[in-house]
Design a protein around this motif. Structure first.
Motif, PDB file in Angstrom:
ATOM      1  N   ALA A 195       0.884  -1.252   0.116  1.00 17.00           N
ATOM      2  CA  ALA A 195      -0.149   0.004   0.125  1.00 17.00           C
ATOM      3  C   ALA A 195       0.818   1.257  -0.014  1.00 17.00           C
ATOM      4  O   ALA A 195       1.672   1.388   0.983  1.00 17.00           O
ATOM      5  CB  ALA A 195      -0.626  -0.067   1.076  1.00 17.00           C
ATOM      6  N   ILE A 196       0.974   1.904  -1.110  1.00 17.42           N
ATOM      7  CA  ILE A 196       1.760   3.169  -1.406  1.00 17.42           C
ATOM      8  C   ILE A 196       0.965   4.416  -0.927  1.00 17.42           C
ATOM      9  O   ILE A 196      -0.003   4.538  -1.824  1.00 17.42           O
ATOM     10  CB  ILE A 196       2.386   3.502  -2.646  1.00 17.42           C
ATOM     11  CG1 ILE A 196       3.314   2.019  -3.040  1.00 17.42           C
ATOM     12  CG2 ILE A 196       3.319   4.379  -2.908  1.00 17.42           C
ATOM     13  CD1 ILE A 196       3.694   1.752  -4.331  1.00 17.42           C
ATOM     14  N   ARG A 197       1.097   5.140  -0.059  1.00 23.53           N
ATOM     15  CA  ARG A 197       0.424   6.273   0.521  1.00 23.53           C
ATOM     16  C   ARG A 197       0.480   7.368  -0.620  1.00 23.53           C
ATOM     17  O   ARG A 197       1.591   7.793  -1.063  1.00 23.53           O
ATOM     18  CB  ARG A 197       0.851   6.819   1.627  1.00 23.53           C
ATOM     19  CG  ARG A 197      -0.014   8.067   2.391  1.00 23.53           C
ATOM     20  CD  ARG A 197       0.503   8.593   3.782  1.00 23.53           C
ATOM     21  NE  ARG A 197       0.524   7.264   4.753  1.00 23.53           N
ATOM     22  CZ  ARG A 197      -0.580   7.187   5.544  1.00 23.53           C
ATOM     23  NH1 ARG A 197      -1.885   7.851   5.333  1.00 23.53           N
ATOM     24  NH2 ARG A 197      -0.831   6.049   6.272  1.00 23.53           N
ATOM     25  N   ASP A 198      -0.655   8.009  -1.057  1.00 27.31           N
ATOM     26  CA  ASP A 198      -0.370   9.495  -1.766  1.00 27.31           C
ATOM     27  C   ASP A 198       0.215  10.432  -0.800  1.00 27.31           C
ATOM     28  O   ASP A 198      -0.060  10.581  -0.176  1.00 27.31           O
ATOM     29  CB  ASP A 198      -2.202   9.737  -1.853  1.00 27.31           C
ATOM     30  CG  ASP A 198      -2.145  10.888  -3.083  1.00 27.31           C
ATOM     31  OD1 ASP A 198      -1.126  11.446  -3.190  1.00 27.31           O
ATOM     32  OD2 ASP A 198      -3.342  11.228  -3.131  1.00 27.31           O
ATOM     33  N   PRO A 199       1.094  10.780  -1.573  1.00 22.55           N
ATOM     34  CA  PRO A 199       1.866  11.986  -0.952  1.00 22.55           C
ATOM     35  C   PRO A 199       1.227  13.337  -0.635  1.00 22.55           C
ATOM     36  O   PRO A 199       1.615  14.220   0.240  1.00 22.55           O
ATOM     37  CB  PRO A 199       3.246  12.218  -1.810  1.00 22.55           C
ATOM     38  CG  PRO A 199       2.845  11.821  -3.238  1.00 22.55           C
ATOM     39  CD  PRO A 199       1.846  10.798  -3.132  1.00 22.55           C
TER      40      PRO A 199
END
Length: 231
Positions: A195-199
Protein backbone atom coordinates in the motif's frame (compact mmCIF):
# COMPACT_ATOMS: atom_id res chain seq x y z
CA UNK A 1 -39.44 -18.60 -7.73
CA UNK A 2 -36.80 -20.85 -9.27
CA UNK A 3 -33.35 -20.98 -7.68
CA UNK A 4 -31.79 -21.54 -11.11
CA UNK A 5 -31.48 -19.50 -14.27
CA UNK A 6 -33.16 -21.15 -17.24
CA UNK A 7 -30.69 -22.65 -19.70
CA UNK A 8 -31.15 -21.16 -23.18
CA UNK A 9 -29.70 -22.10 -26.55
CA UNK A 10 -26.97 -19.51 -25.92
CA UNK A 11 -26.09 -20.63 -22.39
CA UNK A 12 -26.30 -24.41 -22.84
CA UNK A 13 -22.80 -25.88 -22.86
CA UNK A 14 -22.10 -28.31 -25.69
CA UNK A 15 -18.56 -29.22 -24.64
CA UNK A 16 -18.17 -30.67 -21.15
CA UNK A 17 -21.72 -29.72 -20.15
CA UNK A 18 -21.11 -31.09 -16.63
CA UNK A 19 -19.16 -27.90 -15.95
CA UNK A 20 -22.18 -25.70 -16.53
CA UNK A 21 -23.77 -24.14 -13.44
CA UNK A 22 -27.14 -22.34 -13.48
CA UNK A 23 -27.66 -22.03 -9.73
CA UNK A 24 -28.42 -18.40 -8.90
CA UNK A 25 -26.51 -18.32 -5.61
CA UNK A 26 -23.41 -19.85 -7.23
CA UNK A 27 -23.50 -17.36 -10.10
CA UNK A 28 -23.99 -14.40 -7.77
CA UNK A 29 -21.11 -15.57 -5.56
CA UNK A 30 -18.73 -15.63 -8.53
CA UNK A 31 -19.89 -12.18 -9.64
CA UNK A 32 -19.58 -10.76 -6.12
CA UNK A 33 -16.01 -11.96 -5.71
CA UNK A 34 -14.80 -9.89 -8.64
CA UNK A 35 -14.81 -6.27 -9.68
CA UNK A 36 -13.52 -6.38 -13.27
CA UNK A 37 -15.33 -7.85 -16.25
CA UNK A 38 -14.99 -8.00 -20.01
CA UNK A 39 -17.86 -6.52 -22.03
CA UNK A 40 -18.36 -7.64 -25.63
CA UNK A 41 -20.47 -5.40 -27.84
CA UNK A 42 -20.84 -4.33 -31.47
CA UNK A 43 -19.61 -0.92 -32.65
CA UNK A 44 -19.93 0.23 -36.25
CA UNK A 45 -20.68 -3.32 -37.35
CA UNK A 46 -17.58 -4.87 -35.73
CA UNK A 47 -17.20 -6.80 -32.46
CA UNK A 48 -15.33 -5.13 -29.60
CA UNK A 49 -14.31 -6.32 -26.13
CA UNK A 50 -13.24 -4.03 -23.30
CA UNK A 51 -12.41 -4.60 -19.62
CA UNK A 52 -14.24 -2.46 -17.08
CA UNK A 53 -15.25 -2.36 -13.43
CA UNK A 54 -18.70 -3.40 -12.28
CA UNK A 55 -20.95 -3.86 -9.29
CA UNK A 56 -23.97 -6.07 -8.65
CA UNK A 57 -27.28 -5.22 -7.02
CA UNK A 58 -29.98 -7.88 -7.03
CA UNK A 59 -30.37 -9.31 -10.51
CA UNK A 60 -28.45 -6.56 -12.29
CA UNK A 61 -24.82 -5.87 -13.15
CA UNK A 62 -24.03 -2.14 -13.07
CA UNK A 63 -21.33 -0.50 -15.17
CA UNK A 64 -20.28 3.18 -15.05
CA UNK A 65 -18.57 5.41 -17.56
CA UNK A 66 -18.32 8.86 -19.04
CA UNK A 67 -21.27 10.32 -20.90
CA UNK A 68 -18.93 10.36 -23.91
CA UNK A 69 -18.08 6.64 -23.60
CA UNK A 70 -18.17 4.92 -26.98
CA UNK A 71 -18.54 1.53 -25.31
CA UNK A 72 -21.56 2.54 -23.23
CA UNK A 73 -23.24 4.26 -26.15
CA UNK A 74 -22.78 1.22 -28.39
CA UNK A 75 -23.74 -1.24 -25.66
CA UNK A 76 -26.98 0.59 -24.89
CA UNK A 77 -28.02 0.35 -28.52
CA UNK A 78 -27.89 -3.44 -28.68
CA UNK A 79 -27.00 -6.57 -26.72
CA UNK A 80 -23.86 -7.33 -24.76
CA UNK A 81 -22.01 -10.34 -23.41
CA UNK A 82 -20.40 -9.86 -19.99
CA UNK A 83 -17.66 -12.23 -18.79
CA UNK A 84 -16.22 -12.48 -15.26
CA UNK A 85 -13.38 -14.95 -14.64
CA UNK A 86 -11.39 -15.97 -11.55
CA UNK A 87 -8.25 -18.06 -12.10
CA UNK A 88 -7.73 -20.31 -9.08
CA UNK A 89 -4.71 -22.33 -10.13
CA UNK A 90 -2.61 -24.04 -12.78
CA UNK A 91 -3.25 -27.74 -13.32
CA UNK A 92 0.06 -29.44 -14.08
CA UNK A 93 -0.40 -32.85 -15.62
CA UNK A 94 2.14 -35.46 -16.69
CA UNK A 95 1.53 -34.63 -20.35
CA UNK A 96 1.21 -31.26 -22.00
CA UNK A 97 -2.06 -32.41 -23.55
CA UNK A 98 -3.73 -32.71 -20.14
CA UNK A 99 -2.50 -29.45 -18.63
CA UNK A 100 -5.35 -27.17 -17.66
CA UNK A 101 -6.43 -24.25 -15.47
CA UNK A 102 -8.74 -24.23 -12.48
CA UNK A 103 -11.15 -21.33 -12.80
CA UNK A 104 -14.64 -19.99 -12.11
CA UNK A 105 -16.42 -17.90 -14.71
CA UNK A 106 -19.82 -16.37 -15.42
CA UNK A 107 -21.23 -15.29 -18.77
CA UNK A 108 -24.24 -12.97 -18.82
CA UNK A 109 -26.07 -12.16 -22.05
CA UNK A 110 -28.64 -9.42 -22.35
CA UNK A 111 -29.79 -6.00 -23.44
CA UNK A 112 -28.50 -3.19 -21.19
CA UNK A 113 -30.72 -0.45 -19.78
CA UNK A 114 -29.62 3.09 -18.93
CA UNK A 115 -30.12 4.08 -15.29
CA UNK A 116 -31.51 7.60 -14.93
CA UNK A 117 -32.84 7.59 -11.36
CA UNK A 118 -30.31 9.52 -9.18
CA UNK A 119 -30.82 7.27 -6.15
CA UNK A 120 -30.23 4.10 -8.16
CA UNK A 121 -27.16 5.67 -9.77
CA UNK A 122 -25.75 6.51 -6.34
CA UNK A 123 -26.53 3.03 -5.04
CA UNK A 124 -24.69 1.53 -8.01
CA UNK A 125 -21.56 3.47 -7.00
CA UNK A 126 -21.80 1.92 -3.54
CA UNK A 127 -22.21 -1.53 -5.07
CA UNK A 128 -19.04 -0.98 -7.11
CA UNK A 129 -17.14 0.18 -4.01
CA UNK A 130 -18.19 -2.98 -2.17
CA UNK A 131 -16.81 -5.07 -5.02
CA UNK A 132 -13.45 -3.34 -4.95
CA UNK A 133 -12.99 -3.08 -1.17
CA UNK A 134 -15.64 -3.78 1.42
CA UNK A 135 -15.78 -0.84 3.83
CA UNK A 136 -14.38 1.70 1.38
CA UNK A 137 -17.65 3.47 0.62
CA UNK A 138 -18.03 4.59 4.24
CA UNK A 139 -14.59 6.30 4.17
CA UNK A 140 -14.83 8.33 0.99
CA UNK A 141 -16.92 11.21 -0.31
CA UNK A 142 -19.84 9.91 -2.40
CA UNK A 143 -20.38 11.41 -5.86
CA UNK A 144 -22.20 14.73 -5.94
CA UNK A 145 -24.99 15.65 -8.35
CA UNK A 146 -22.57 17.10 -10.92
CA UNK A 147 -20.52 13.91 -10.94
CA UNK A 148 -23.63 11.76 -11.19
CA UNK A 149 -24.88 13.82 -14.11
CA UNK A 150 -21.56 13.42 -15.94
CA UNK A 151 -21.68 9.63 -15.52
CA UNK A 152 -23.61 7.16 -17.64
CA UNK A 153 -24.73 4.08 -15.71
CA UNK A 154 -26.05 1.02 -17.46
CA UNK A 155 -27.42 -2.14 -15.94
CA UNK A 156 -27.52 -5.59 -17.49
CA UNK A 157 -30.26 -7.91 -16.22
CA UNK A 158 -28.95 -11.24 -14.95
CA UNK A 159 -31.53 -13.44 -16.66
CA UNK A 160 -29.62 -15.34 -19.32
CA UNK A 161 -26.54 -16.51 -17.46
CA UNK A 162 -24.32 -19.52 -16.94
CA UNK A 163 -21.32 -20.24 -14.74
CA UNK A 164 -18.54 -22.61 -15.71
CA UNK A 165 -15.76 -23.92 -13.54
CA UNK A 166 -12.98 -26.42 -13.31
CA UNK A 167 -11.49 -27.55 -10.02
CA UNK A 168 -9.37 -30.37 -8.71
CA UNK A 169 -6.28 -32.31 -9.83
CA UNK A 170 -5.15 -33.15 -13.36
CA UNK A 171 -6.86 -35.88 -15.32
CA UNK A 172 -3.99 -37.90 -16.72
CA UNK A 173 -4.14 -40.97 -18.87
CA UNK A 174 -3.49 -44.15 -16.91
CA UNK A 175 -0.37 -44.93 -18.94
CA UNK A 176 1.17 -41.61 -17.78
CA UNK A 177 0.62 -42.10 -14.03
CA UNK A 178 3.99 -43.78 -13.40
CA UNK A 179 5.92 -41.12 -15.26
CA UNK A 180 8.79 -39.51 -13.31
CA UNK A 181 7.18 -36.08 -13.35
CA UNK A 182 5.60 -33.92 -10.61
CA UNK A 183 1.89 -33.38 -11.18
CA UNK A 184 -0.75 -31.49 -9.23
CA UNK A 185 -2.29 -28.07 -8.70
CA UNK A 186 -0.41 -24.80 -8.35
CA UNK A 187 -2.84 -22.58 -6.44
CA UNK A 188 -2.94 -18.88 -7.24
CA UNK A 189 -3.18 -16.44 -4.35
CA UNK A 190 -4.23 -12.83 -4.92
CA UNK A 191 -2.96 -10.30 -2.40
CA UNK A 192 -1.92 -6.67 -2.28
CA UNK A 193 1.78 -6.30 -3.03
CA UNK A 194 1.88 -3.15 -0.91
CA UNK A 195 0.00 0.00 0.00
CA UNK A 196 1.72 3.19 -1.22
CA UNK A 197 0.37 6.31 0.41
CA UNK A 198 -0.57 9.26 -1.77
CA UNK A 199 2.02 11.99 -0.99
CA UNK A 200 -0.68 14.66 -1.25
CA UNK A 201 -2.97 15.41 1.67
CA UNK A 202 -2.81 14.18 5.26
CA UNK A 203 -0.06 11.72 6.11
CA UNK A 204 -1.35 10.77 9.56
CA UNK A 205 -4.41 8.79 8.41
CA UNK A 206 -3.89 5.13 9.35
CA UNK A 207 -4.12 2.37 6.77
CA UNK A 208 -7.61 0.86 7.17
CA UNK A 209 -8.01 -2.74 8.18
CA UNK A 210 -9.80 -3.64 4.91
CA UNK A 211 -6.56 -2.79 3.08
CA UNK A 212 -4.19 -4.44 5.58
CA UNK A 213 -6.19 -7.68 5.52
CA UNK A 214 -7.05 -7.79 1.84
CA UNK A 215 -6.36 -11.11 0.19
CA UNK A 216 -8.18 -13.66 -1.90
CA UNK A 217 -7.44 -17.35 -1.77
CA UNK A 218 -8.79 -20.14 -3.96
CA UNK A 219 -10.84 -22.46 -1.80
CA UNK A 220 -8.98 -25.74 -1.35
CA UNK A 221 -12.06 -27.23 0.30
CA UNK A 222 -14.21 -26.33 -2.71
CA UNK A 223 -11.64 -27.79 -5.09
CA UNK A 224 -11.69 -31.08 -3.19
CA UNK A 225 -15.48 -31.33 -2.92
CA UNK A 226 -16.75 -29.82 -6.15
CA UNK A 227 -14.18 -31.36 -8.44
CA UNK A 228 -15.13 -31.04 -12.11
CA UNK A 229 -12.34 -32.84 -13.96
CA UNK A 230 -12.01 -33.26 -17.70
CA UNK A 231 -13.18 -36.87 -17.72
Amino acid sequence: MSDKYEATDRTTLTRRPHRGIYDKDAIRAILDEGFMCNVAYVHEGAPRVLPTGYGRMGDYIYIHGSNQSTMLSAALSGEVCVLVTHVDGLVLARSLYNHSVNYRSVVVLGRPEEVTDPQEKLASFEAYARHVLKGRFADVRPPNSKELNSTTVMRIPIVEAVAKMRAGPPTDFEFDLDRDCWAGELLIKQVFAGAIRDPQGRQDVPVPRYIEEYEKLPSVERQEVDNTPDA
